[in-house]
Motif scaffolding. Structure first.
Motif, PDB file in Angstrom:
ATOM      1  N   THR A  72       1.162  -1.442  -0.256  1.00  0.00           N
ATOM      2  CA  THR A  72      -0.205   0.255  -0.114  1.00  0.00           C
ATOM      3  C   THR A  72       0.718   0.899   0.007  1.00  0.00           C
ATOM      4  O   THR A  72       1.976   1.122  -0.084  1.00  0.00           O
ATOM      5  CB  THR A  72      -0.518   0.059   0.874  1.00  0.00           C
ATOM      6  N   LEU A  73      -0.109   2.823  -0.497  1.00  0.00           N
ATOM      7  CA  LEU A  73       1.051   3.402  -0.030  1.00  0.00           C
ATOM      8  C   LEU A  73       1.522   3.615   1.259  1.00  0.00           C
ATOM      9  O   LEU A  73       2.283   5.546   1.563  1.00  0.00           O
ATOM     10  CB  LEU A  73       0.480   5.097  -1.118  1.00  0.00           C
ATOM     11  N   THR A  97       6.178   7.188   0.404  1.00  0.00           N
ATOM     12  CA  THR A  97       6.181   8.682   0.802  1.00  0.00           C
ATOM     13  C   THR A  97       6.238   9.613  -0.481  1.00  0.00           C
ATOM     14  O   THR A  97       5.249  10.370  -0.858  1.00  0.00           O
ATOM     15  CB  THR A  97       6.831   9.084   2.009  1.00  0.00           C
ATOM     16  N   VAL A  98       7.020   9.725  -1.063  1.00  0.00           N
ATOM     17  CA  VAL A  98       7.419   9.963  -2.344  1.00  0.00           C
ATOM     18  C   VAL A  98       6.892   9.877  -3.649  1.00  0.00           C
ATOM     19  O   VAL A  98       5.385  10.303  -4.267  1.00  0.00           O
ATOM     20  CB  VAL A  98       8.639   9.228  -3.192  1.00  0.00           C
ATOM     21  N   PRO A 103       1.725  12.626  -7.033  1.00  0.00           N
ATOM     22  CA  PRO A 103       0.764  12.044  -7.635  1.00  0.00           C
ATOM     23  C   PRO A 103       1.773  11.817  -9.691  1.00  0.00           C
ATOM     24  O   PRO A 103       0.944  10.714  -9.895  1.00  0.00           O
ATOM     25  CB  PRO A 103      -0.343  12.416  -7.576  1.00  0.00           C
ATOM     26  N   ASP A 104       2.605  12.715  -9.815  1.00  0.00           N
ATOM     27  CA  ASP A 104       2.535  12.360 -10.788  1.00  0.00           C
ATOM     28  C   ASP A 104       3.897  11.187 -11.550  1.00  0.00           C
ATOM     29  O   ASP A 104       4.082  11.011 -11.859  1.00  0.00           O
ATOM     30  CB  ASP A 104       2.714  13.544 -12.246  1.00  0.00           C
ATOM     31  N   THR A 105       3.930  11.006 -10.174  1.00  0.00           N
ATOM     32  CA  THR A 105       5.406  10.009 -10.539  1.00  0.00           C
ATOM     33  C   THR A 105       4.608   8.875 -10.369  1.00  0.00           C
ATOM     34  O   THR A 105       4.371   8.295  -9.154  1.00  0.00           O
ATOM     35  CB  THR A 105       6.023  10.307  -9.345  1.00  0.00           C
ATOM     36  N   MET A 106       4.797   8.290 -11.089  1.00  0.00           N
ATOM     37  CA  MET A 106       4.445   6.804 -11.339  1.00  0.00           C
ATOM     38  C   MET A 106       5.653   5.707 -10.966  1.00  0.00           C
ATOM     39  O   MET A 106       5.537   4.470 -10.721  1.00  0.00           O
ATOM     40  CB  MET A 106       4.068   6.158 -12.351  1.00  0.00           C
ATOM     41  N   ALA A 107       6.754   6.186 -10.955  1.00  0.00           N
ATOM     42  CA  ALA A 107       7.781   5.375 -10.797  1.00  0.00           C
ATOM     43  C   ALA A 107       8.906   6.220 -10.097  1.00  0.00           C
ATOM     44  O   ALA A 107       8.854   6.992 -10.225  1.00  0.00           O
ATOM     45  CB  ALA A 107       8.805   4.463 -12.087  1.00  0.00           C
ATOM     46  N   LEU A 108      10.047   5.356  -9.382  1.00  0.00           N
ATOM     47  CA  LEU A 108      10.854   5.432  -8.274  1.00  0.00           C
ATOM     48  C   LEU A 108      12.106   4.675  -8.197  1.00  0.00           C
ATOM     49  O   LEU A 108      11.815   3.404  -8.188  1.00  0.00           O
ATOM     50  CB  LEU A 108      10.707   5.748  -6.896  1.00  0.00           C
ATOM     51  N   VAL A 109      13.677   5.078  -8.609  1.00  0.00           N
ATOM     52  CA  VAL A 109      14.506   4.094  -8.539  1.00  0.00           C
ATOM     53  C   VAL A 109      15.508   4.784  -7.383  1.00  0.00           C
ATOM     54  O   VAL A 109      15.559   5.660  -8.164  1.00  0.00           O
ATOM     55  CB  VAL A 109      14.966   3.929  -9.518  1.00  0.00           C
ATOM     56  N   HIS A 110      16.075   4.225  -6.618  1.00  0.00           N
ATOM     57  CA  HIS A 110      16.682   4.063  -5.619  1.00  0.00           C
ATOM     58  C   HIS A 110      18.973   3.170  -5.804  1.00  0.00           C
ATOM     59  O   HIS A 110      17.766   1.905  -5.998  1.00  0.00           O
ATOM     60  CB  HIS A 110      16.233   3.893  -3.976  1.00  0.00           C
ATOM     61  N   LEU A 111      19.524   3.704  -6.268  1.00  0.00           N
ATOM     62  CA  LEU A 111      20.544   3.605  -6.340  1.00  0.00           C
ATOM     63  C   LEU A 111      21.558   3.801  -5.515  1.00  0.00           C
ATOM     64  O   LEU A 111      21.876   4.332  -5.632  1.00  0.00           O
ATOM     65  CB  LEU A 111      21.233   4.027  -7.591  1.00  0.00           C
ATOM     66  N   GLU A 112      22.251   2.334  -4.707  1.00  0.00           N
ATOM     67  CA  GLU A 112      22.644   2.148  -3.220  1.00  0.00           C
ATOM     68  C   GLU A 112      24.037   2.030  -3.405  1.00  0.00           C
ATOM     69  O   GLU A 112      25.089   1.291  -2.862  1.00  0.00           O
ATOM     70  CB  GLU A 112      21.866   1.739  -2.385  1.00  0.00           C
ATOM     71  N   THR A 113      24.229   1.482  -4.991  1.00  0.00           N
ATOM     72  CA  THR A 113      25.921   1.941  -5.285  1.00  0.00           C
ATOM     73  C   THR A 113      25.891   2.255  -6.794  1.00  0.00           C
ATOM     74  O   THR A 113      25.091   2.435  -7.635  1.00  0.00           O
ATOM     75  CB  THR A 113      25.785  -0.316  -5.287  1.00  0.00           C
ATOM     76  N   ASP A 150      14.290  13.971   6.055  1.00  0.00           N
ATOM     77  CA  ASP A 150      13.460  13.731   5.809  1.00  0.00           C
ATOM     78  C   ASP A 150      12.808  13.830   4.468  1.00  0.00           C
ATOM     79  O   ASP A 150      12.553  14.430   3.904  1.00  0.00           O
ATOM     80  CB  ASP A 150      12.884  15.760   6.250  1.00  0.00           C
ATOM     81  N   PRO A 151      11.811  13.070   4.512  1.00  0.00           N
ATOM     82  CA  PRO A 151      10.846  12.682   3.646  1.00  0.00           C
ATOM     83  C   PRO A 151      10.006  13.828   3.097  1.00  0.00           C
ATOM     84  O   PRO A 151      10.329  13.681   1.691  1.00  0.00           O
ATOM     85  CB  PRO A 151       9.495  11.736   3.950  1.00  0.00           C
ATOM     86  N   ALA A 152       9.894  14.873   3.896  1.00  0.00           N
ATOM     87  CA  ALA A 152       9.309  15.753   3.345  1.00  0.00           C
ATOM     88  C   ALA A 152      10.635  16.908   2.048  1.00  0.00           C
ATOM     89  O   ALA A 152      10.157  17.361   1.442  1.00  0.00           O
ATOM     90  CB  ALA A 152       8.008  17.169   3.948  1.00  0.00           C
ATOM     91  N   ALA A 153      11.449  16.603   2.397  1.00  0.00           N
ATOM     92  CA  ALA A 153      12.683  16.892   1.700  1.00  0.00           C
ATOM     93  C   ALA A 153      13.258  16.433   0.443  1.00  0.00           C
ATOM     94  O   ALA A 153      13.289  17.287  -0.329  1.00  0.00           O
ATOM     95  CB  ALA A 153      13.791  17.633   2.538  1.00  0.00           C
ATOM     96  N   LEU A 154      12.262  15.135   1.285  1.00  0.00           N
ATOM     97  CA  LEU A 154      12.921  14.470  -0.142  1.00  0.00           C
ATOM     98  C   LEU A 154      12.437  14.868  -1.564  1.00  0.00           C
ATOM     99  O   LEU A 154      12.529  14.735  -2.883  1.00  0.00           O
ATOM    100  CB  LEU A 154      12.932  13.227  -0.196  1.00  0.00           C
ATOM    101  N   VAL A 155      10.941  14.361  -1.041  1.00  0.00           N
ATOM    102  CA  VAL A 155       9.399  14.775  -1.977  1.00  0.00           C
ATOM    103  C   VAL A 155       9.772  16.200  -2.848  1.00  0.00           C
ATOM    104  O   VAL A 155       9.487  16.507  -4.076  1.00  0.00           O
ATOM    105  CB  VAL A 155       8.066  15.108  -1.088  1.00  0.00           C
TER     106      VAL A 155
END
Length: 233
Positions: A72-73, A97-98, A103-113, A150-155
């Motif tokens: 879920t979100l 959170t993102v 709402p216009d963001t349908m996908a997110l990639v997180h690179l840790e390496t 801070d999630p709000a800062a990332l958003v």
């Protein structure tokens, strides 16, 4: 109030969408891994539902579609779905959170390496030293304080038109876009830009492109991306 038939149709559509997204997320993760972006996390929202699909944290060697998790979100696994027993990614609340707040963001990639994550580990932005960086990102790739961000800062950092990228010190790089394929493409471009900037810095201090040059290159790229219909933009 929706009728029973309408709810049934809506439920079937959601199930079909989830199945397709599982396949897509798994396939794109395999492709990113083959390109050297191992352990990348990709999240994709389910249209018209407060859900998203992502990889479990314990699926590095098994990226089969049925291993992908449906959440879920708020970041809670959906009971009764394949993959629900997997280990949730450590930053799942951040991803949720993102996707929830943009709402216009349908996908997110997180690179840790990789090279982009290395710039983030140093707590440094990626300077705009190439035309590709100017065209894709409109200048320097910013960095936020981390690793507890801070999630709000990332958003807010990811808010904007089209694809957006930001680094978080000690946490890695984030790429948000309107589709999973676009987010994966942007992640690959970001990694290449980070690698080029790092190699250029080996020879000594680099000179970022001028603001005028960046504006010109990014403006031209934006014009080329705009659709043309009936001879009008």
């Amino acid at each position: 109030m929706a009728s029973k038939d309408e709810r049934y149709v809506s439920g079937v559509r959601t199930e079909v969408a989830v199945a397709r997204i599982r396949e897509r997320v798994a396939s794109l993760l395999v492709d990113l891994s083959r390109r050297g972006l191992v352990s990348a996390t990709l999240c994709e929202r389910v249209p018209d539902a407060d859900l998203f699909v992502t990889r479990p944290a314990d699926a590095d060697d098994d990226l089969a579609p049925e291993r992908m998790m449906v959440l879920t979100l708020t970041g809670t696994p959906v009971a009764g779905t394949p993959g629900e027993g997997g280990a949730r990614p450590a930053d799942v609340a951040l991803y949720a959170t993102v996707l929830r707040e943009l709402p216009d963001t349908m996908a997110l990639v997180h690179l840790e390496t990789g090279h982009a994550a290395a710039w983030a580990a140093r707590g440094q932005e990626i300077p705009c030293v190439t035309a590709q960086s100017a065209r894709e990102f409109g200048g320097t790739v910013p960095v936020l304080a981390g690793p507890r961000v801070d999630p709000a800062a990332l958003v807010e950092a990811l808010r904007g038109d089209g694809a957006s990228v930001v680094l978080v010190a000690g946490l890695g790089a984030f790429c948000a876009a309107g589709s999973a394929r676009e987010a994966a493409r942007v992640a690959q471009v970001l990694e290449g830009v980070a690698r080029t900037a790092a190699l250029a810095a080996v020879g000594g201090p680099t000179e970022p492109l001028s603001p005028e040059t960046i504006a010109d290159l990014s403006g031209r790229a934006r014009d080329l991306r705009e659709p043309i219909t009936d001879g009008r933009r």
